[in-house]
Scaffold this motif. Structure first.
Motif, PDB file in Angstrom:
ATOM      1  N   ASP A 258       0.828  -1.210   0.000  1.00  0.00           N
ATOM      2  CA  ASP A 258       0.000   0.000   0.000  1.00  0.00           C
ATOM      3  C   ASP A 258       0.862   1.261   0.000  1.00  0.00           C
ATOM      4  OD1 ASP A 258      -2.337  -1.463   0.002  1.00  0.00           O
ATOM      5  OD2 ASP A 258      -2.468  -1.492   2.196  1.00  0.00           O
TER       6      ASP A 258
ATOM      7  N   ASP B 297       2.386   1.718  -3.393  1.00  0.00           N
ATOM      8  CA  ASP B 297       1.364   2.221  -4.300  1.00  0.00           C
ATOM      9  C   ASP B 297       1.146   3.721  -4.092  1.00  0.00           C
ATOM     10  OD1 ASP B 297      -0.627   1.873  -6.321  1.00  0.00           O
ATOM     11  OD2 ASP B 297      -2.150   1.985  -4.733  1.00  0.00           O
ATOM     12  N   ALA B 298       1.108   4.148  -2.836  1.00  0.00           N
ATOM     13  CA  ALA B 298       0.968   5.579  -2.536  1.00  0.00           C
ATOM     14  C   ALA B 298       2.185   6.346  -3.049  1.00  0.00           C
ATOM     15  CB  ALA B 298       0.809   5.789  -1.039  1.00  0.00           C
TER      16      ALA B 298
ATOM     17  N   VAL C  21       3.924   5.679  -5.713  1.00  0.00           N
ATOM     18  CA  VAL C  21       3.793   5.821  -7.161  1.00  0.00           C
ATOM     19  C   VAL C  21       2.686   6.812  -7.514  1.00  0.00           C
ATOM     20  CG1 VAL C  21       3.180   4.587  -9.276  1.00  0.00           C
ATOM     21  CG2 VAL C  21       4.731   3.535  -7.637  1.00  0.00           C
ATOM     22  N   ARG C  22       1.540   6.727  -6.809  1.00  0.00           N
ATOM     23  CA  ARG C  22       0.400   7.576  -7.151  1.00  0.00           C
ATOM     24  C   ARG C  22       0.536   9.005  -6.644  1.00  0.00           C
ATOM     25  NH1 ARG C  22      -3.726   6.368  -4.306  1.00  0.00           N
ATOM     26  NH2 ARG C  22      -2.863   4.643  -3.172  1.00  0.00           N
ATOM     27  N   GLU C  23       0.966   9.162  -5.383  1.00  0.00           N
ATOM     28  CA  GLU C  23       0.893  10.469  -4.725  1.00  0.00           C
ATOM     29  C   GLU C  23       2.232  11.161  -4.542  1.00  0.00           C
ATOM     30  OE1 GLU C  23      -1.201   9.760  -1.099  1.00  0.00           O
ATOM     31  OE2 GLU C  23      -2.785   8.648  -2.117  1.00  0.00           O
TER      32      GLU C  23
ATOM     33  N   SER D 203       3.737  12.041   0.680  1.00  0.00           N
ATOM     34  CA  SER D 203       2.586  11.305   1.196  1.00  0.00           C
ATOM     35  C   SER D 203       2.974   9.887   1.611  1.00  0.00           C
ATOM     36  CB  SER D 203       1.487  11.256   0.142  1.00  0.00           C
ATOM     37  OG  SER D 203       0.411  10.478   0.583  1.00  0.00           O
ATOM     38  N   ALA D 204       3.752   9.217   0.775  1.00  0.00           N
ATOM     39  CA  ALA D 204       4.152   7.843   1.080  1.00  0.00           C
ATOM     40  C   ALA D 204       5.045   7.792   2.319  1.00  0.00           C
ATOM     41  CB  ALA D 204       4.865   7.227  -0.111  1.00  0.00           C
TER      42      ALA D 204
END
Length: 81
Positions: free
Chosen positions: A46, A49-50, A52-54, A58-59
């Motif tokens: 998770d 994934d954060a 890569v996306r955000e 954030s990660a």
């Protein structure tokens, strides 16, 4: 003489602060690199994934909060055993 020292003190203080800022900058970069290395080694799916996306901020905040909760849980378990 004291008046001259009083006038010179703010400029000396400003010079010291600027020097310390230059000393601190490389140390901060090293600490951030170590944090990212630790994140990439220990992050769960998770958090990756954060990442890569955000993005990094954030990660990393999610990762640090998970580490903080895990440390508290381990300490609580040890205290109750």
């Amino acid at each position: 003489m004291i008046g001259f020292a009083l006038l010179l003190f703010p400029f000396l203080l400003l010079g010291f602060v600027m020097l310390m800022g230059r000393v601190e900058e490389p140390l901060t970069q090293i600490a951030e690199e170590r944090d990212i290395e630790q994140f990439l080694d220990d992050a769960n799916a998770d958090e990756l994934d954060a990442f890569v996306r955000e993005g990094t901020d954030s990660a990393m905040s999610r990762f640090r909060s998970r580490l903080g909760l895990d440390r508290l849980r381990r300490g609580w378990r040890k205290a109750n055993d």
